[in-house]
Design an enzyme around this catalytic site. Structure first.
Site, PDB file in Angstrom:
ATOM      1  CG  ASN A 170       3.883  42.843 -20.082  1.00 55.74           C
ATOM      2  OD1 ASN A 170       2.814  42.640 -19.673  1.00 55.74           O
ATOM      3  ND2 ASN A 170       5.053  42.954 -19.170  1.00 55.74           N
ATOM      4  CG  HIS A 186       5.922  45.568 -26.080  1.00 51.92           C
ATOM      5  ND1 HIS A 186       4.600  45.201 -25.919  1.00 51.92           N
ATOM      6  CD2 HIS A 186       6.194  45.764 -24.607  1.00 51.92           C
ATOM      7  CE1 HIS A 186       4.047  45.319 -24.675  1.00 51.92           C
ATOM      8  NE2 HIS A 186       5.155  45.570 -23.921  1.00 51.92           N
ATOM      9  CG  HIS A 199      14.164  49.662 -30.065  1.00 54.60           C
ATOM     10  ND1 HIS A 199      13.209  50.268 -30.561  1.00 54.60           N
ATOM     11  CD2 HIS A 199      14.141  50.010 -28.735  1.00 54.60           C
ATOM     12  CE1 HIS A 199      12.317  50.805 -29.691  1.00 54.60           C
ATOM     13  NE2 HIS A 199      12.733  50.457 -28.491  1.00 54.60           N
ATOM     14  CG  HIS A 233      -1.777  39.338 -37.119  1.00 57.04           C
ATOM     15  ND1 HIS A 233      -2.374  39.503 -35.927  1.00 57.04           N
ATOM     16  CD2 HIS A 233      -1.114  40.222 -37.571  1.00 57.04           C
ATOM     17  CE1 HIS A 233      -2.374  40.826 -35.801  1.00 57.04           C
ATOM     18  NE2 HIS A 233      -1.240  41.257 -36.425  1.00 57.04           N
ATOM     19  N   GLY A 284       6.984  53.608  -7.807  1.00 63.26           N
ATOM     20  CA  GLY A 284       8.187  53.915  -7.383  1.00 63.26           C
ATOM     21  C   GLY A 284       9.232  52.771  -7.934  1.00 63.26           C
TER      22      GLY A 284
END
Length: 302
Positions: A110, A108, A98, A147, A260
């Protein structure tokens, strides 16, 4: 088919986290990442690295996690019921950036690896990942370059790869309740194992290694652009879409919470400041309207 090797994947991911943090620190020029290592009672752990209040980045989080468990959670077996009852390992690097300046997009990325095993059966494994860009005041040249870099990353793996994963990204990062994309997309892939372990791992590495190649030039180009309170308020408003998507739709967030996982690391993607405004509509012909009119629906950029 080559045999999956989780140790090799883990070594790559730890190195990737180091390299991305070093690259972001160099771009910021002021703030440093603080590292926070954690362990998970049920098995595994990770290291969260967070940079805050930098010259360029208001908050940047780069998380490595490696969790293990005796049974797959509901979020992972929803589209693969054959995985129910298998033990699993899940590892990945996940990051959200950010920036301070509204003219620099949020981003973002991942990359991840899952392997699920059961005695007497072959392991089930796959890679996933991608990266996407969320501009507030978009520049067409930035989006096209983003892109083009995405397409270049995919090119060695086949001509069909970029269009497939670009389309998947547009579809995944979509907010049905807003009828808009979260940003201008990029790449998204999941369940990647069809070409065997070595080839699938090579593609995941290419995406991870290519992230800074795609993002850094945009940061350099926009970080000194002047902005005022109007732009800042619009940035904070649009960050609300990020929160809405991550808490309602994002598969990784749901997986982490259901297994968890470490809440602080999972919610590291949340923007440090955000605001909502009732029934906001941008003024016709304004720079804010340009985002809505031209960028929040899927487009072919290259």
């Amino acid at each position: 088919m080559s045999v999956p090797d989780a140790a090799v994947v883990k070594a790559f991911l730890l190195d990737l986290q180091n390299r991305i943090c070093a690259g972001l620190q160099a771009l910021d020029g002021q703030a440093r990442f603080a590292a926070d290592s954690w362990t998970r009672a049920e098995g595994g752990g990770g290291t969260s690295r967070v940079l805050t209040q930098g010259a360029v980045f208001e908050q940047a989080g780069v998380n490595f996690s490696h969790v293990t468990g005796a049974a797959m959670p509901a979020s992972a077996t929803a589209h693969r019921p054959e995985l129910a009852g298998r033990s699993f390992e899940a590892m990945g690097v996940s990051l959200v950036i950010h920036p301070n300046n509204p003219y620099i997009p949020t981003t973002h990325a991942n990359v991840r690896f899952f392997i699920a095993q059961k005695e007497g059966a072959d392991p089930v494994w796959w890679f996933g990942g991608g990266f996407d860009l969320t501009p507030y005041y978009p520049f067409e040249e930035d989006v096209r370059e983003w892109h083009q870099t995405s397409k270049d990353i995919c090119a060695p793996f086949g001509d069909e790869v970029y269009p497939k994963y670009k389309k998947w990204c547009d579809e995944y990062f979509f907010l049905p309740h807003r009828n808009e994309t979260r940003g201008v997309g990029g790449l998204f892939f999941d369940d990647l194992n069809q070409e065997g372990f070595d080839q699938s791992f090579s593609f995941m590495q290419a995406v991870g290694n290519g992230f800074l190649t795609a993002y850094a030039p945009i940061v350099e180009r926009r970080k000194d652009t002047e902005f005022g309170e109007r732009e800042r308020q619009f940035q904070l408003y649009r960050r609300g879409r990020y929160v809405e998507f991550n808490l309602v739709y994002d598969r990784g967030t749901l997986f982490g919470l259901q297994t968890g996982g470490r809440t602080e690391s999972i919610l590291m993607s949340m923007p440090p400041l955000v605001r909502w405004q009732y029934a906001y509509t941008p003024e016709a012909g304004s720079p804010e309207a340009d985002l809505y009119d031209n960028y929040l629906k899927p487009r072919d950029w290259v």
